[in-house]
Design a protein around this motif. Sequence first.
Motif, PDB file in Angstrom:
ATOM      1  N   PRO A   1       0.797  -1.231   0.000  1.00 18.16           N
ATOM      2  CA  PRO A   1       0.000   0.000   0.000  1.00 18.16           C
ATOM      3  C   PRO A   1       0.828   1.279   0.000  1.00 18.16           C
ATOM      4  O   PRO A   1       0.550   2.191  -0.785  1.00 18.16           O
ATOM      5  N   THR A   2       1.860   1.347   0.831  1.00 18.96           N
ATOM      6  CA  THR A   2       2.655   2.578   0.849  1.00 18.96           C
ATOM      7  C   THR A   2       3.350   2.812  -0.495  1.00 18.96           C
ATOM      8  O   THR A   2       3.481   3.951  -0.939  1.00 18.96           O
ATOM      9  N   TRP A   3       3.769   1.742  -1.130  1.00 18.15           N
ATOM     10  CA  TRP A   3       4.376   1.874  -2.463  1.00 18.15           C
ATOM     11  C   TRP A   3       3.351   2.377  -3.473  1.00 18.15           C
ATOM     12  O   TRP A   3       3.622   3.298  -4.239  1.00 18.15           O
ATOM     13  N   MET A   4       2.185   1.795  -3.457  1.00 15.21           N
ATOM     14  CA  MET A   4       1.168   2.171  -4.437  1.00 15.21           C
ATOM     15  C   MET A   4       0.758   3.629  -4.262  1.00 15.21           C
ATOM     16  O   MET A   4       0.588   4.359  -5.240  1.00 15.21           O
ATOM     17  N   VAL A   5       0.609   4.039  -3.011  1.00 12.58           N
ATOM     18  CA  VAL A   5       0.252   5.431  -2.748  1.00 12.58           C
ATOM     19  C   VAL A   5       1.362   6.351  -3.232  1.00 12.58           C
ATOM     20  O   VAL A   5       1.109   7.378  -3.877  1.00 12.58           O
TER      21      VAL A   5
END
Lengths: 149, 149
Positions: free
Chosen positions: B13-17
């Motif tokens: 999630p942090t990567w995608m954001v």
Amino acid sequence: MPDELPARLRGLPTWMVSQAAVRSHRLVVHALSGSDARGHHYRLLVALHEQGSADQSQLGRRTALDRSDVAVAVDELERRGLVRRRRDPDDGRRKRVEITDAGISFLTELDTAISSAQDELLRPLPADQRQVFLELLGRLQPDPGGTGD
Amino acid sequence: MPDELPARLRGLPTWMVSQAAVRSHRLVVHALSGSDARGHHYRLLVALHEQGSADQSQLGRRTALDRSDVAVAVDELERRGLVRRRRDPDDGRRKRVEITDAGISFLTELDTAISSAQDELLRPLPADQRQVFLELLGRLQPDPGGTGD
DNA sequence: CTAATCTCAGTATCACTGACATTG
DNA sequence: CCAATGTCAGTGGTACTGAGATTA
């Protein structure tokens, strides 16, 4: 309450994405700070661990890092003994990078920290909506597109 | 294809954001570059136009900018005649900032540019899923939380 | 000669910190 | 004395540019 977010910003997709990223970035920085690492280091170690050694150009493409930033970050990792770098015998321009045993155990440490940042990031979302959100978020990246140029 | 995104990053999630934010940021910078403006300027002008004049501290709270960054950006806007700044007669610490007519018409110009960046950002999402996505994205910001401290 | 790789120096946007003077 | 405001100088993380050296 005169200090409210302007409605024109509140509903703006680019604003919402950027504010989500600010929060996400804070969580990641905090999670990695205990290990004195940054996002770049984590990305590179993940790529090396999961997909094996590669030259720096390849690494940049795998992690969406610029070649120049790869050079710097790999240098930092090498000075800490977390990766090894050697000239490619078949192509003198390339330097192959491989993760060391120390790097692997360091990555395990980072994984734990990063994992809790994920939980924290998604905490505001009801559990049954997280997958939907991530699905849509993932589709936000346009197709890498044929030529890549 | 050896240059693929590692699965451990792809689903993070942090990567995608952060990757969505990179793309969003690129679009916004490109949209504003024709007017020689940056995100900070747009945020401040929107807040002033929509909610009226305010002192700089207030502006910072409205736009999620740090006081020090507000000082710099307001200064740049003032030098271009887009805002006016004057001491608050009732509280000598404060400087009230108001948008000028030139600022309003400049903001209109920026709005057009910013608007097309929104379309571009959401283009990869099927139209009927955009609202769902934005709804969930908006909920990702945790409650501002009582005391604010 | 062209192209790819690595490296280095520097820039840009944005978020943030610490300190200081002024004012309440 | 304490708290808020505006200002300034500086840092940090990330993305990016341009150029040079090396090698294919």
